[in-house]
Structures are given as C-alpha cells and as structure tokens.
Design a protein around this motif. Structure first.
Motif, short mmCIF file in Angstrom:
data_model
loop_
_atom_site.label_atom_id
_atom_site.label_comp_id
_atom_site.label_asym_id
_atom_site.label_seq_id
_atom_site.Cartn_x
_atom_site.Cartn_y
_atom_site.Cartn_z
N LEU A 472 0.82 -1.22 0.00
CA LEU A 472 0.00 0.00 0.00
C LEU A 472 0.86 1.26 0.00
CD1 LEU A 472 -2.97 -0.75 2.44
CD2 LEU A 472 -3.13 -0.15 0.02
N PHE A 473 1.85 1.30 0.87
CA PHE A 473 2.72 2.48 0.91
C PHE A 473 3.52 2.63 -0.38
CE2 PHE A 473 1.96 2.06 5.49
CZ PHE A 473 1.76 3.38 5.84
N SER A 474 3.96 1.51 -0.92
CA SER A 474 4.73 1.57 -2.17
C SER A 474 3.85 2.00 -3.33
CB SER A 474 5.35 0.19 -2.46
OG SER A 474 6.18 -0.23 -1.40
N LEU A 475 2.59 1.55 -3.34
CA LEU A 475 1.65 1.97 -4.39
C LEU A 475 1.49 3.48 -4.38
CD1 LEU A 475 -0.38 0.84 -6.55
CD2 LEU A 475 -2.12 0.96 -4.75
N GLY A 476 1.38 4.05 -3.17
CA GLY A 476 1.22 5.49 -3.07
C GLY A 476 2.47 6.26 -3.42
N GLY A 486 -7.99 1.46 -6.32
CA GLY A 486 -6.93 0.50 -6.56
C GLY A 486 -6.26 0.06 -5.28
N ALA A 487 -6.04 1.00 -4.35
CA ALA A 487 -5.40 0.67 -3.09
C ALA A 487 -6.25 -0.29 -2.27
CB ALA A 487 -5.12 1.95 -2.29
N ILE A 488 -7.54 -0.03 -2.18
CA ILE A 488 -8.42 -0.88 -1.37
C ILE A 488 -8.59 -2.26 -2.00
CG2 ILE A 488 -10.79 -1.16 -0.55
CD1 ILE A 488 -10.87 1.85 -0.08
N VAL A 489 -8.88 -2.29 -3.31
CA VAL A 489 -9.07 -3.58 -3.99
C VAL A 489 -7.78 -4.39 -3.96
CG1 VAL A 489 -9.57 -4.70 -6.20
CG2 VAL A 489 -10.93 -2.73 -5.46
N GLY A 490 -6.65 -3.74 -4.23
CA GLY A 490 -5.37 -4.45 -4.22
C GLY A 490 -5.06 -5.06 -2.88
N SER A 491 -5.29 -4.31 -1.80
CA SER A 491 -4.98 -4.82 -0.47
C SER A 491 -5.92 -5.95 -0.06
CB SER A 491 -5.03 -3.69 0.56
OG SER A 491 -6.30 -3.08 0.59
N ILE A 492 -7.20 -5.85 -0.41
CA ILE A 492 -8.17 -6.89 -0.04
C ILE A 492 -7.88 -8.19 -0.80
CG2 ILE A 492 -10.59 -7.58 -0.18
CD1 ILE A 492 -11.35 -4.70 0.43
N VAL A 493 -7.64 -8.08 -2.11
CA VAL A 493 -7.33 -9.27 -2.91
C VAL A 493 -6.04 -9.92 -2.41
CG1 VAL A 493 -6.66 -10.09 -5.20
CG2 VAL A 493 -8.56 -8.48 -4.96
N SER A 494 -5.03 -9.11 -2.16
CA SER A 494 -3.75 -9.64 -1.70
C SER A 494 -3.89 -10.32 -0.34
CB SER A 494 -2.73 -8.49 -1.62
OG SER A 494 -1.51 -8.95 -1.11
N MET A 495 -4.61 -9.67 0.57
CA MET A 495 -4.77 -10.25 1.90
C MET A 495 -5.53 -11.57 1.85
SD MET A 495 -3.82 -9.40 4.94
CE MET A 495 -3.88 -10.58 6.28
N ALA A 496 -6.58 -11.61 1.03
CA ALA A 496 -7.36 -12.85 0.90
C ALA A 496 -6.50 -13.98 0.36
CB ALA A 496 -8.56 -12.60 -0.01
N LEU A 497 -5.67 -13.69 -0.65
CA LEU A 497 -4.82 -14.71 -1.24
C LEU A 497 -3.80 -15.24 -0.24
CD1 LEU A 497 -3.69 -16.30 -3.67
CD2 LEU A 497 -2.27 -14.29 -4.20
N ILE A 498 -3.13 -14.35 0.48
CA ILE A 498 -2.08 -14.77 1.40
C ILE A 498 -2.65 -15.53 2.59
CG2 ILE A 498 -0.23 -13.96 2.89
CD1 ILE A 498 0.39 -13.75 -0.04
N VAL A 499 -3.78 -15.07 3.12
CA VAL A 499 -4.41 -15.78 4.24
C VAL A 499 -4.86 -17.17 3.80
CG1 VAL A 499 -6.40 -15.80 5.79
CG2 VAL A 499 -5.09 -13.71 5.50
N TRP A 500 -5.41 -17.26 2.61
CA TRP A 500 -5.83 -18.57 2.07
C TRP A 500 -4.63 -19.51 1.95
CZ3 TRP A 500 -5.65 -19.78 -3.66
CH2 TRP A 500 -6.12 -21.08 -3.92
N MET A 563 3.65 -7.77 -4.08
CA MET A 563 3.49 -7.73 -5.54
C MET A 563 2.02 -7.73 -5.95
SD MET A 563 6.49 -7.40 -6.69
CE MET A 563 6.01 -7.55 -8.42
N VAL A 564 1.20 -8.56 -5.30
CA VAL A 564 -0.22 -8.62 -5.66
C VAL A 564 -0.90 -7.28 -5.36
CG1 VAL A 564 -2.44 -9.71 -5.13
CG2 VAL A 564 -0.38 -11.11 -5.38
N VAL A 568 -2.51 -5.55 -8.65
CA VAL A 568 -3.97 -5.38 -8.65
C VAL A 568 -4.33 -3.91 -8.44
CG1 VAL A 568 -6.12 -5.99 -7.47
CG2 VAL A 568 -4.37 -7.73 -7.85
N GLY A 569 -3.56 -3.22 -7.60
CA GLY A 569 -3.82 -1.80 -7.35
C GLY A 569 -3.66 -0.96 -8.59
#
Length: 646
Positions: A472-476, A486-500, A563-564, A568-569
């Motif tokens: 998120l910080f790097s995206l900004g 982009g920041a919100i969608v990217g972080s949610i998709v990334s978090m869901a993938l890594i937790v899974w 990276m995700v 995605v962001g």
C-alpha cells in the motif's frame, strides 16, 4: 537440489561466521569452567531427568533485570521531563539520541521466538537461513533511499495518516485496522510461545512468566512512553547480548573447542549457504531466504508503525540513517551468535538427539534444555539466560503497545470518531490506551494456549499483513496514477490470497500431509534409550497431494502480498480512472521516483500527464495529527514551530 559443492559451501560458511568468533569470545575468562558430564544421570520412563533446576540465584538475576526495567519507566514517568502531550509520550518529543534509538530498533526486531528458534533452525535444518543477514544489508539502503525521506518530511505520528493524504480515509482505516489485529495477536504469541518453551524445560510456571512480562512491560511502557521504551530497550539489548555470549563461551569449552564444533557440523552436512534451487516450495533456499527475506524485513523497516515511530523520535534524517546501519550490523551479530550456538548444540547432541529421544516436545525447547542441563550448575547462569529471553519479549511488547496507542489515538480517536483530544490530555489518553491493549494482549494469551497450531498461523500472519501494508505504501509513493479504489481492492485481494495460502499450509501440516526435512541425527548413545531411531521413518508425508500454493515457503508471503497489492492496485486504478498526477502533492511521492519521472523526455511526460519539473524546494502540505510539521529533509533545516493549518 542445485548446490555448490559441499566443501566450498561449508568452507565459505566457516569463513563468514568465524569472523566474529575470536574477537568477541577471546576476552572472556574461562577460570570457572567445570565439567557437566553428570548433569543428567537418571532415567524415568525412558527419558532423561535433569538434575539442575532454577535456583534462588537465577531468580535474583531475573528479578534484577525486571526491577531495572521498571525503574527506567518510573524515572521517565515521574522524575524526567514532564510528558504532557501525545508527541512527548509517543515520539519522545523527537529529542532522543541516535545510539539509544538504534539499540532500541535492533532490540525490537529480535523477538524471543527468534532467540530460541534460530539455534533450533541451525540444529535441525542447517545454516542456510543465516543468509538472511544479506537481506539486512539490502534493506537498509532501500529504506533510506525510497521510504525514509517521505516519512521524515511529513513527520506523522501514525504512519497510516499517509494513506489518507495519498488515497482516502477508508484506505487509512483498513490498513490501521489490519495493523492493530496483527500486533495484538502477534504480541500474545511472542510472549506465550517462549514462555511455554522455557516452562517445559526450566520448570518456570508459564502463567507466572507471562504475567510478569506483561505487568512489567505495561508498567514502564504506559508510564514512561517512548523515552522509557527506547532506554529500556537499550538496557535489555545489553542483557540479551551478554546472555547469548556467555552461552557460546561456556558451550564451546564444554564440547572441546571450536575445532570440534566446526568438524561436527561439517560431517553432519549442516554447513551450507547456497542452495540455489529456484523452486518456491523449498522451505529455505538462497532465493527464499535472501529475496523473500528482503521483502519480509522491508515490511519491518519500511512500513511498520513501531519502527517508523522510532525514526520520528530523533530530529534529523542523518540520525535515522546511522541508526539503520547500526541496527543492521547488530542484527547480523545476534543472528551469527545465535547460529553458532546452534552449532554448539549440534556438537553436543551429535549422538543423542533430544527431540527424537523424547526429552523435549518441540524444537524451540532445545536451547533451554541445553542451558539448564549443561550450565544450570553455574549460579545465576540459567537466570541470566531467561532474563535475556524475557528482555526480548519485553522489547517486542513495549514497542507494540506504544505503536498501538499512536495508531488508535490518531487513526480512530481523532480520525474516524472525530473526538477532539486536547493537546494537554494527549499523553493521558495514550497511557490508558496502551494499558488497554496490554490487557487485551494478555487475555489473548489464554485463547492462544487452547488453539495449538494457530500459534504458527499467527506468526505467519505477521508477514502476511506486513507485505500488504508495504504494498500500500509503495503503491502510493511509486505510482502517482494509483487511486484509492486500486489501493483498497489491491490490499483486499492480496490479503485474501495470502491468508488462504497460509491457512491451507497450516491445515496440510496439521494433517501430516506436509512436513519439514531435517538434517541427519542419531539417538545411538542416548543414556535412557536403547534403540536408534531413523528420523526419516518417523514422518510419512504426502506432499505431492498438497495444492501447490499451500506448499510455497512462508518466506515468500511478504513478497507475494507486496506484488499482488501493487499489480492489482495499478490495474484497478487504470480500469476505474487514474488519479491525475498533477493533483498529487510531491511530498507524497518517493524522491527517487520523482527524479526518474522528471528525467523522462517532455513528450512522454506530457502523454502521462505528469506535472512540470519542480525545484527541489518542496511546498508545504497541511496535515492533521499530533505532530503536524512538514520538514525539509536536509539535516540543517530548522524544525518549524506550531501546526500548519489545513
């Protein structure tokens, strides 16, 4: 696996690690070394019984460390400079010295889990993970060049305020909420896991140990604020370093010297540094440790609230840069001593693996077993070792409580809830909030106790959240076109993938379908065990049946999350309408990125709608926060007084 030849790899490991051996240990006196061959002479139900125990001298040493830690909190809370504002309490008034901040930074990165885990890593899996020291060296210039100038320019109490300035309030609250969840859960594990390991071997009551750590830590962190945290970390770092140096000194004497240690590790194939297999499912290879480890430690140095808050405790950016290098070499020193300790245990337990013999129940108990059984007869030695482990736990929790207070005050009390916090009451609010988080983390210890393998999930969760936050910080900072969607969608998709991925891996491990390969070990000379056990026969894994993503090494989680989030962001930002780069304040973009964009040809700059080239004198920017000052990052600049209005 693709490796250097065994001789070259092991000899290189020998050369690198031996560099610190003689200078550090040569000054210690060996007049009090005594034999410990009879430290274990009884067998009960096929297991060895340890004669040594935690004595009154050990309790005195441990109590001394805890009393001094509390005393520092008392001094800064009641006798030092008055802390009336949130800036005083949370940032130390930006008046701390370079050396204490550097010591505190290094101490906060060394958890008790790592102090117990690194020697066990060396014993059970070899020296490959020592290459994480290269990651430390890579992270410092990246932090100093790309991220630090932005933080020092803005001088924000809560790092997540940046995300509101760059994106939106929702992005800020999402990231700060994840951070709170991460730190409350992780601190409870970081205290409970080593306390459990110590209790199983030394006989210390686990609940007493956990309670003492939290009471002491909550006291000095809530009373003395950032100043007490930094100064106590400095003292505790000395205790930690001293304890592991003594273990190395006596341990080397007891096993017969450095020659025996290196030869035994060479013969048991523990000395390897360059496993160049690119397969991401390998637990530890050169690529996962160095590249994956670089991304993990970037999350700690570049986007972790506790670390950045310490950067803000000094006045000049040059001080932070010196502290970063100091902490880097401090980490390398601690890790090297830790791994050499593991090598000592390889030499000592070469003919009787305590885990296979049933003398311990988990790998992280091997160092406490070694200390109590082989050095417990030395008055105060076990207490000094436990004091070092407690010091690491105290440093982790104290930094976490202070950072959680900062995030809650800034992002939720005054941010999301809009509560007007008078500056004169800021320190009081922060004190009570830090006490509340300490109590919550302590309560979670009893939940973690019942969850078993969830402890491993919680530790992995630290890297999962860190990668998303870094993204998120790097995206900004790196992409002026990225928008809040982009920041919100990217972080949610990334978090869901890594937790899974992380949960899937833990389920596969718990079900026995995924296992870790260990180096050769033996039980042929165990005094209480008659049969030799072959480690490979103990585990029947079915790794080929496990989904590929579940088998990826946990060291890649931060890199994948990073990276995700970025990919995605950026894609989401393009699809939903990019932010106009000319509307993004230059202070929110990393200086090297600004320089790169400014170097592009004019035609490309126009096509990308980039703003015209600006002078190096940045414009002021209005910020909301406890410390709202936009600073020139040059070391000679005067810190402006007051708050710049919005």
């Amino acid at each position: 696996m693709i490796k250097f030849t065994a001789d070259k790899s092991r000899l290189l490991c020998l050369t690198l690690i031996l560099l610190i051996h003689n200078p550090v240990l040569g000054a210690l006196n060996d007049s009090n070394v005594v034999s410990t061959e009879d430290s274990i002479d009884q067998c009960v139900d096929g297991h060895s019984v340890i004669k040594n125990s935690f004595s009154w001298a050990d309790y005195v040493v441990l109590a001394g460390m805890l009393v001094i830690s509390c005393g520092i909190g008392v001094f800064y809370g009641f006798f030092g400079d008055k802390q009336t504002t949130s800036s005083d309490f949370l940032l130390g008034g930006s008046s701390m010295g370079t050396f204490p901040m550097a010591m505190s930074l290094a101490a906060s990165f060394i958890t008790a889990i790592e102090l117990l885990g690194n020697p066990a890593e060396m014993y059970f899996h070899g020296s490959q993970y020592w290459m994480i020291c290269l990651a430390f060296i890579l992270v410092v210039p990246l932090t100093s060049k790309f991220y630090l100038p932005v933080y020092m320019k803005l001088r924000l109490t809560s790092t997540f305020e940046y995300l509101q300035l760059r994106f939106s309030p929702n992005t800020r609250y999402l990231a700060s909420g994840l951070y709170i969840l991460q730190m409350v859960l992780y601190t409870s594990v970081a205290v409970y896991a080593p306390a459990l390991a110590l209790s199983r071997v030394t006989g210390l009551n686990v609940y007493l140990a956990v309670s003492v750590v939290y009471v002491v830590c909550i006291f000095y962190a809530s009373q003395g604020g950032m100043k007490a945290v930094i100064m106590t970390d400095t003292f505790q770092a000395g205790v930690l370093l001293g304890s592991i140096l003594l273990i190395v000194y006596f341990g080397e004497k007891f096993v017969g010297g450095a020659g025996v240690i290196w030869s035994q590790n060479y013969n048991t194939e523990r000395l390897e540094l360059f496993d160049m297999n690119p397969n991401p499912t390998i637990r530890h290879s050169f690529w996962s440790v160095v590249l994956g480890g670089t991304f993990y430690w970037m999350t700690m140095f570049c986007s972790n609230q506790a670390s950045i808050q310490k950067y803000m405790s000094v006045e000049r950016i040059s001080q932070v840069r010196k502290a970063l290098w100091f902490s880097c070499f401090g980490l390398i020193l601690i890790y090297t001593i830790n791994f050499y300790t593991g090598m000592i245990m390889v030499a000592h337990y070469r003919n009787c693996d305590p885990l296979l013999a049933g003398d311990i129940e988990a790998s992280d108990q091997i160092l406490p077993l070694y200390v109590i059984s082989e050095m417990g007869h030395l008055k105060g030695m076990t207490g000094f070792f436990v004091a070092g482990i407690f010091a690491a736990s105290l440093g982790t929790v104290a930094s976490a409580l202070n950072s959680l207070a900062a995030v809650t005050c800034q992002d939720f009390v005054t941010g999301a809830f809009g509560i007007n916090m008078p500056d004169s009451k800021g320190a009081l609010w922060a004190k009570w909030i830090s006490i509340g988080y300490g109590a919550l983390s302590f309560a979670l210890v009893f939940v973690v106790e019942q969850l078993g393998s969830v402890m491993q999930v919680a530790i992995s969760f630290n890297g999962m959240v860190g990668g998303v936050t870094l993204g998120l910080f790097s995206l900004g900072m790196f992409f002026p076109w990225a928008n809040s969607k982009g920041a919100i969608v990217g972080s949610i998709v990334s978090m869901a993938l890594i937790v899974w991925m992380g949960l899937g891996q833990q389920i596969a491990i718990a079900s026995g379908n995924l296992s870790e390969d260990s180096k050769p070990s033996s039980t042929e000379q165990c005094p209480c065990l008659n049969a030799t056990i072959i480690p490979e026969a103990l585990v029947q894994s079915h790794e080929s049946e496990v989904f590929f993503l579940y088998r990826i090494s946990f060291l890649w989680y931060s890199a994948i999350g990073f990276m995700v989030t970025l990919i995605v962001g950026v894609i989401t930002s393009v699809l939903t309408g990019c932010t106009d780069p000319q509307e993004v304040d230059a202070d929110l973009i990393s200086p090297p990125i600004q320089d790169f964009l400014a170097s592009l040809p004019k035609c490309i700059r126009n096509k990308l709608n980039l703003p015209p080239k600006q002078s190096k004198q940045s414009k002021d920017i209005g910020l909301k926060g406890v410390l709202n000052a936009s600073l020139d990052i040059s070391d000679e600049a005067e810190k402006p007084n007051g708050v710049i209005p919005v």
